[in-house]
Design a protein around this motif. Sequence first.
Motif, PDB file in Angstrom:
ATOM      1  N   PHE A  24       0.831  -1.210   0.000  1.00 22.76           N
ATOM      2  CA  PHE A  24       0.000   0.000   0.000  1.00 22.76           C
ATOM      3  C   PHE A  24       0.864   1.257   0.000  1.00 22.76           C
ATOM      4  O   PHE A  24       0.612   2.204  -0.755  1.00 22.76           O
ATOM      5  CB  PHE A  24      -0.932  -0.008   1.212  1.00 22.76           C
ATOM      6  N   ILE A  25       1.898   1.280   0.823  1.00 24.14           N
ATOM      7  CA  ILE A  25       2.781   2.451   0.892  1.00 24.14           C
ATOM      8  C   ILE A  25       3.487   2.664  -0.443  1.00 24.14           C
ATOM      9  O   ILE A  25       3.581   3.803  -0.933  1.00 24.14           O
ATOM     10  CB  ILE A  25       3.786   2.304   2.058  1.00 24.14           C
ATOM     11  N   ARG A  26       3.971   1.598  -1.057  1.00 27.05           N
ATOM     12  CA  ARG A  26       4.618   1.719  -2.383  1.00 27.05           C
ATOM     13  C   ARG A  26       3.658   2.316  -3.390  1.00 27.05           C
ATOM     14  O   ARG A  26       4.022   3.209  -4.158  1.00 27.05           O
ATOM     15  CB  ARG A  26       5.082   0.351  -2.873  1.00 27.05           C
ATOM     16  N   LYS A  27       2.429   1.829  -3.387  1.00 23.55           N
ATOM     17  CA  LYS A  27       1.420   2.311  -4.339  1.00 23.55           C
ATOM     18  C   LYS A  27       1.102   3.791  -4.096  1.00 23.55           C
ATOM     19  O   LYS A  27       1.054   4.587  -5.030  1.00 23.55           O
ATOM     20  CB  LYS A  27       0.154   1.459  -4.204  1.00 23.55           C
ATOM     21  N   CYS A  28       0.914   4.172  -2.847  1.00 23.31           N
ATOM     22  CA  CYS A  28       0.587   5.566  -2.527  1.00 23.31           C
ATOM     23  C   CYS A  28       1.726   6.511  -2.889  1.00 23.31           C
ATOM     24  O   CYS A  28       1.493   7.595  -3.426  1.00 23.31           O
ATOM     25  CB  CYS A  28       0.234   5.715  -1.045  1.00 23.31           C
ATOM     26  N   ARG A  29       2.956   6.106  -2.595  1.00 23.20           N
ATOM     27  CA  ARG A  29       4.102   6.954  -2.935  1.00 23.20           C
ATOM     28  C   ARG A  29       4.196   7.168  -4.436  1.00 23.20           C
ATOM     29  O   ARG A  29       4.462   8.268  -4.901  1.00 23.20           O
ATOM     30  CB  ARG A  29       5.397   6.337  -2.402  1.00 23.20           C
ATOM     31  N   ARG A  30       3.987   6.096  -5.193  1.00 22.23           N
ATOM     32  CA  ARG A  30       4.060   6.219  -6.657  1.00 22.23           C
ATOM     33  C   ARG A  30       2.957   7.128  -7.176  1.00 22.23           C
ATOM     34  O   ARG A  30       3.203   8.005  -8.002  1.00 22.23           O
ATOM     35  CB  ARG A  30       3.967   4.848  -7.298  1.00 22.23           C
ATOM     36  N   GLU A  31       1.723   6.926  -6.715  1.00 27.29           N
ATOM     37  CA  GLU A  31       0.609   7.762  -7.181  1.00 27.29           C
ATOM     38  C   GLU A  31       0.840   9.228  -6.843  1.00 27.29           C
ATOM     39  O   GLU A  31       0.641  10.107  -7.681  1.00 27.29           O
ATOM     40  CB  GLU A  31      -0.705   7.280  -6.560  1.00 27.29           C
ATOM     41  N   ALA A  32       1.261   9.500  -5.621  1.00 24.25           N
ATOM     42  CA  ALA A  32       1.506  10.885  -5.215  1.00 24.25           C
ATOM     43  C   ALA A  32       2.623  11.496  -6.050  1.00 24.25           C
ATOM     44  O   ALA A  32       2.521  12.645  -6.487  1.00 24.25           O
ATOM     45  CB  ALA A  32       1.847  10.947  -3.726  1.00 24.25           C
ATOM     46  N   SER A  33       3.667  10.735  -6.290  1.00 24.53           N
ATOM     47  CA  SER A  33       4.790  11.246  -7.068  1.00 24.53           C
ATOM     48  C   SER A  33       4.365  11.588  -8.494  1.00 24.53           C
ATOM     49  O   SER A  33       4.762  12.624  -9.041  1.00 24.53           O
ATOM     50  CB  SER A  33       5.927  10.224  -7.082  1.00 24.53           C
TER      51      SER A  33
END
Length: 194
Positions: free
Chosen positions: A131-140
């Motif tokens: 989940f954290i990997r996905k959120c970081r990528r989307e935000a970036s």
Amino acid sequence: MEHIRNIIMGELKLSEEHFERFIGSGKMIDLPKKEFLIKAGTTCTFIGFVEEGVLRSFFQKGGDEFNLDFYLSASFVSAYTSFLTQLPTHGSIQALADSRVFLVSHAAYHELLREDDSWYRLGKYLSDSLFIRKCRREASLLVDSALERHRLLLQAYPTIEQLVPQYHIASYLGIQPESLSRIKSLTYIKEQVR
């Protein structure tokens, strides 16, 4: 298997017996370069752990591919939404180099959860990590420039440029390969000026 041991016994504070039980519940597979771990339209029946190698997850639309993530040694790999829902995945996962992946099936994973509540620590660790990997990528993708996304990628995966072709990295960053070459040139020039 030392990476898995470190997660189970170090991070999750489970026992040696838990580690042995986890290893006994799965199997190691060899995945040659360009082979698929899972293809779009199929249901994900596993949680994987990359022992060695590198894989990518991607969507395909028309003739274009869009890279979503990379899985290097010591990382979990799964089409996780499909694994949770047991519905077909929209993306594929493919080896970019000869890889070894340890797989635990959906059935074996749920058997672990049924036999001992402490396995929920692994489930939480896995879902939190993905989940954290996905959120970081989307935000970036929403707020960072291509140059910043490239810098963040290199921070997350310091060896990625030696492991993954440029066009895959460019796709992951949401840019054309030519733009990635310009970014790398600018980065090199800035480093030389310092």
